[in-house]
Enzyme design. Sequence first.
Site, PDB file in Angstrom:
ATOM      1  N   CYS A   1       0.855  -1.180   0.000  1.00 47.20           N
ATOM      2  CA  CYS A   1       0.000   0.000   0.000  1.00 47.20           C
ATOM      3  C   CYS A   1       0.895   1.235   0.000  1.00 47.20           C
ATOM      4  CB  CYS A   1      -0.901   0.001   1.228  1.00 47.20           C
ATOM      5  SG  CYS A   1       0.024   0.083   2.791  1.00 47.20           S
TER       6      CYS A   1
ATOM      7  N   GLU B   1       0.563  -0.788  16.199  1.00 47.85           N
ATOM      8  CA  GLU B   1      -0.277   0.374  15.872  1.00 47.85           C
ATOM      9  C   GLU B   1      -1.155   0.744  17.055  1.00 47.85           C
ATOM     10  OE1 GLU B   1      -3.998   1.636  13.047  1.00 47.85           O
ATOM     11  OE2 GLU B   1      -2.581   0.181  12.213  1.00 47.85           O
TER      12      GLU B   1
ATOM     13  N   SER C   1       1.496  -9.814  10.745  1.00 40.64           N
ATOM     14  CA  SER C   1       0.861  -8.763   9.956  1.00 40.64           C
ATOM     15  C   SER C   1      -0.650  -8.834  10.153  1.00 40.64           C
ATOM     16  CB  SER C   1       1.208  -8.926   8.472  1.00 40.64           C
ATOM     17  OG  SER C   1       0.355  -8.146   7.657  1.00 40.64           O
ATOM     18  N   SER C   2      -1.222  -7.828  10.800  1.00 40.16           N
ATOM     19  CA  SER C   2      -2.663  -7.826  11.083  1.00 40.16           C
ATOM     20  C   SER C   2      -3.478  -7.876   9.797  1.00 40.16           C
ATOM     21  CB  SER C   2      -3.032  -6.578  11.892  1.00 40.16           C
ATOM     22  OG  SER C   2      -4.432  -6.489  12.068  1.00 40.16           O
TER      23      SER C   2
END
EC number: 1.17.7.4
Length: 341
Positions: free
Chosen positions: A30, A147, A244-245
Site C-alpha cells: 500500500c 499500531e 501482519s494484522s
Amino acid sequence: MSQAPDPTLPASGGALPALTVKLCAPRGFCAGVDRAIQIVELALEKYGRPVYVRHEIVHNRFVVDGLKAKGAVFVEELDEIPDADRGRPVIFSAHGVPKAVPEDARLRNMFYLDATCPLVSKVHKEAEIHFRRDREILLIGHAGHPEVIGTMGQLPAGSVTLIETEADARAYRPKSGRQLAFITQTTLSVDDTRSIVDVLKQRFPDIVAPHKEDICYATTNRQEAVKAVAPSVDAMIVVGAPNSSNSQRLREVAERAGCPKAVLLQRAAEIDWTDFDGIGSLGLTAGASAPETLVEEIIAAFAHRFDVTVETVRTADETIAFNLPRELRGTADAPGAAAAE
C-alpha cells in the site's frame, strides 16, 4: 551421488494437472508501506550506513532482511543504539509510536525520521481531538499490535479503552458521564469492525464516530478483492507475515467468504503441498506489507507442479501516494500527497 526425487512433484513425463490461479487485485504494498520502505532506502542513500530503525519498518521478514543487507539496523528500543552511533538517523516504523518515543529520542539528542503511515497519523489526531473535547475514548483494535500501542500512547495512560470483540462492546461500562467516541486500528476486518461498531451504536446512540472510516483504503480494497475471489476457488493463499494484522484478516475473510482452505504463507518454501492435492483453482493475494516478488515466487512454485493459467480479478484501482518527510524530499522525487483528511 544422485539426489532423491521430490515425492511431491509429478512423475516425469506425465501431463501436469491444470490449475487456474485467480490473482486478487489490488494486493501487496500500500502507499504507507511503500513510503516507509522508501524512507529507509533514501536515508541510507543520503546519510550512509548505518541507519537505525525502531521495530520492523513493516511486518515482512523479506523486506526487513533486504533493508538489513543495505545497511539498516533494526532495534526494538532506542537504548539499543550504541552511544557512538547516537548521531546516526533513527526511523520510526509505519505502525506509529507512542509520543514518549520521539520525546526519548530528543532527550538523547537523536536525529529521527518518522515513517508512520499518514492514515495512522490521522487516527492519532482524532484521538487527540477527542481528548481535548473531554470525551471518553474507545479504540477498536488488537491488544499488543504496534499500531494500537502507538495510538494509545498518544494520550496519558488510562485515556483510551481497548475494545477487541463484540463481547467487549457489549460488556463495556462507561467510566463517567462524558460523551463517548470511538476510533479504530487501520488494519482490521471490515466486517468484524462493523459488527462491533453496530453494538456500540446500539448501546450508545450518541457515540461519536470518525468523520471518515479509520480502516484504511488498502485494507478495505484487499478484503473486497478476496471476497470476490474466495467463493469461486478451491483454496486461497495469502502472502504475508504471521504478525501482519492485515494479512491475517485477509485469510479470515477468505474463509468466511466460502473458500474451503485458506492459508497464510511468507514464502514458497512454506507451501505444504498436501494442502493443495486435487485443486483446480487457487486464489492468491498478498498483505499490504508483502512485495510482489513473493507472489511471483508462489506462482512459479505452482508452475512446477501444475499447468498454470493466471487470471487477474480486479475490484479497485489504487493511485494514492504520500509525501516523504521534508528531510528526504531533495534526495528523490517525492510522490504526490494524497493523505486522507
